[in-house]
Write an enzyme that holds these catalytic residues in place. Structure first.
Site: not given
Length: 522
Positions: A296, A370
């Site tokens: 990120k 996920r």
């Protein structure tokens, strides 16, 4: 690390005679008719504060207006009483416009109580004389006031080593004025509010803890200790057990960190088995998310300590379940990992074998939530469940689509609607979203059963991609709902209402409400 706790009790003494440090009353904003000769904006005293107003010879609202009060929702104005009532301070909190023929909405009361108690930090003992209806809406109104007061009184203990002279301690004791303090229904609402708000505060504490102090093994230990103390059954799978069990998603995400992953399972079993229904709660527990190899940007990455807010909410909700003892079996699953870049990190291009045997092609290691959730949800289905509620700070797409207060909900349509109704009732709004076939088509992989994100890296429908992926790991016989709290799970702005800066505890209250609903209605 535990934050200071605010205690709560009922009182039916005349508010004007209460020996407290401050008495809180409600005021509504009121727009007057043009040409009436009255000010364009006037204050209207809410019920509950009549004896306070009488002590001021009818000049209370006029005086508050001179101090700048408008009655806007959550606005707080303080007025020294100079001996007119027992409390040295009257605090008027805005409730917004007067509702037509009804009491204020529960969420308005919740926010007002939170704002008032938060503004009164430093006052040891505070009483709330806010409007409470005497009809069928009374329990919901009292619940809202009690929850707002307890959550508004929250402050994270923090890590400061020097005394902070300007930092005032949260209100230690809150008294809620009611018609009959001995009423069993009112007492039950206070007991429930203490359990639920206590769980929310615990969730906030976990989210606000520095990530170096709450890596997966430490987080698992903290949740397990609290759960055992609450009387829940606890199972913790370490990295060896995860490998033996085939939890490829959890292991892949966690393999880049020297702090190994965990899966914590918490179970509440009611006496006699309850109503026979089984509820599974699953929460994402990424204790820190760098993005891994797909790292990120640095800006704002410090807030990624909150990427375990889903697991914190599920763990805390299970503590409330243990206290409230609903007649339904509830099992919480908390997959925990730290997503770090290193020589052992999982990579774009990897193919991971998941708990249910499906093969997943990894295209973006920052779509790690996920991966851990899929294993936990598949385990929940394998264990057996009638309803599966999963929550996670999953996608930035949720914030873009719905903002920072409204969660996105995907899954079985009927269950998504049930989540929406629960969110409205608890002040944790959620909105159902679709799971389109074209989004699933875009996640077809050339080499595996499914790509973890869109195969062309197209971010269109980004929030929906997360829901579509998770659907692959829920069996057809289980009704399920995915609650994306990327925005509502963490509040980075200034305190407002009963939200303080940092972890919010969303959606603990929604999950508890849903469990109670299943216990009552199946």
């Amino acid at each position: 690390m535990t934050s200071p706790r605010t205690t709560l009790s009922l009182v039916d003494t005349d508010p004007a005679e209460l020996a407290v440090d401050a008495i809180v009353i409600g005021v509504h904003s009121q727009t007057t008719e043009p040409g009436s000769g009255a000010p364009a904006h006037a204050l209207l005293l809410a019920s509950g504060g009549e004896s306070i107003a009488a002590a001021f010879d009818g000049k209370l609202t006029e005086t508050l207006a001179l101090l700048g009060a408008t009655g806007g929702l959550g606005e707080v104005i303080k007025l020294a009483t100079l001996g007119t009532v027992s409390a040295p301070l009257v605090v008027a909190v805005g409730l917004g416009p007067e509702p037509a023929g009804a009491a204020p909405a529960p969420e308005s009361l919740r926010r007002a109580a939170g704002a008032a108690v938060r503004a009164l930090a430093g006052a040891p003992r505070v009483a709330l004389a806010l409007p409470l209806p005497d009809d069928a809406d009374a329990p919901a109104a009292l619940r809202a006031v009690a929850e707002g007061a307890l959550l508004g009184g929250y402050r994270f203990a923090g890590y400061k080593t020097k005394p902070q002279p300007a930092r005032r301690e949260p209100v230690a004791e809150v008294l809620v004025a009611v018609p009959d303090a001995a009423d069993s229904t009112a007492q039950a609402e206070i007991t429930r509010a203490q359990a639920v708000a206590g769980a929310v505060r615990t969730s906030r504490d976990w989210v606000n803890t520095a990530p170096n102090e709450l890596r997966p093994p430490a987080f698992a230990d903290a949740v397990s200790a609290a759960a055992r103390e609450a009387g829940l059954e606890v199972e913790v799978l370490d990295e060896a057990a995860l490998k033996a069990g085939g939890y490829g998603g959890i292991l892949a995400v966690g393999q880049g960190s020297e702090a190994p992953p965990r899966l914590v399972k918490l179970t509440w079993t009611p006496e006699g088995g309850g109503n026979g229904k089984r509820v599974a709660l699953v929460g994402k527990g990424i204790t820190f998310d760098t993005g891994g190899i797909s790292i990120k940007p640095a800006q704002g990455m410090w807030e990624m300590k909150s990427d375990m807010a889903g697991a914190a909410a599920v763990g805390a909700a299970m503590l409330a379940v243990a206290a409230l003892k609903p007649s339904v079996t509830v099992t919480g699953y908390l997959p925990m990992a730290e997503n770090m870049p290193s020589g052992t990190s999982y990579r774009p291009g990897d193919v991971i074998s998941m708990f249910n045997g499906k093969k997943v092609e990894v295209l973006n290691t920052d779509a790690e939530g996920r991966m851990v959730l899929a294993d936990a949800m598949a385990r929940a289905c394998a264990d057996g469940a009638d309803y599966l509620f999963e929550t996670s700070t999953l996608t930035g797409g949720q914030v873009i689509a719905l903002g920072k207060r409204i969660a996105g909900v995907m899954g079985t349509p009927e269950l998504c609607e049930r989540v929406r109704v629960a969110g409205d009732a608890t002040g944790e709004p959620a909105w159902p979203m679709p799971l389109p076939d074209d989004v699933r088509k875009g996640m077809e992989s050339d080499v595996a059963d499914i790509s973890q994100v869109n195969a062309g890296m197209d971010r269109a429908g980004h929030m929906l991609q997360g829901g579509v992926f998770l659907r692959e790991f829920v069996t057809d016989d289980v009704a399920w709902a995915h609650i994306d709290i990327a925005g509502p799970g963490y509040h980075s702005g200034e305190a407002t209402g009963y939200w303080t800066k940092g972890g919010t505890g969303v959606p603990v209250r929604t999950l508890v409400h849903l469990v109670e609903d299943v216990a009552t209605n199946g």
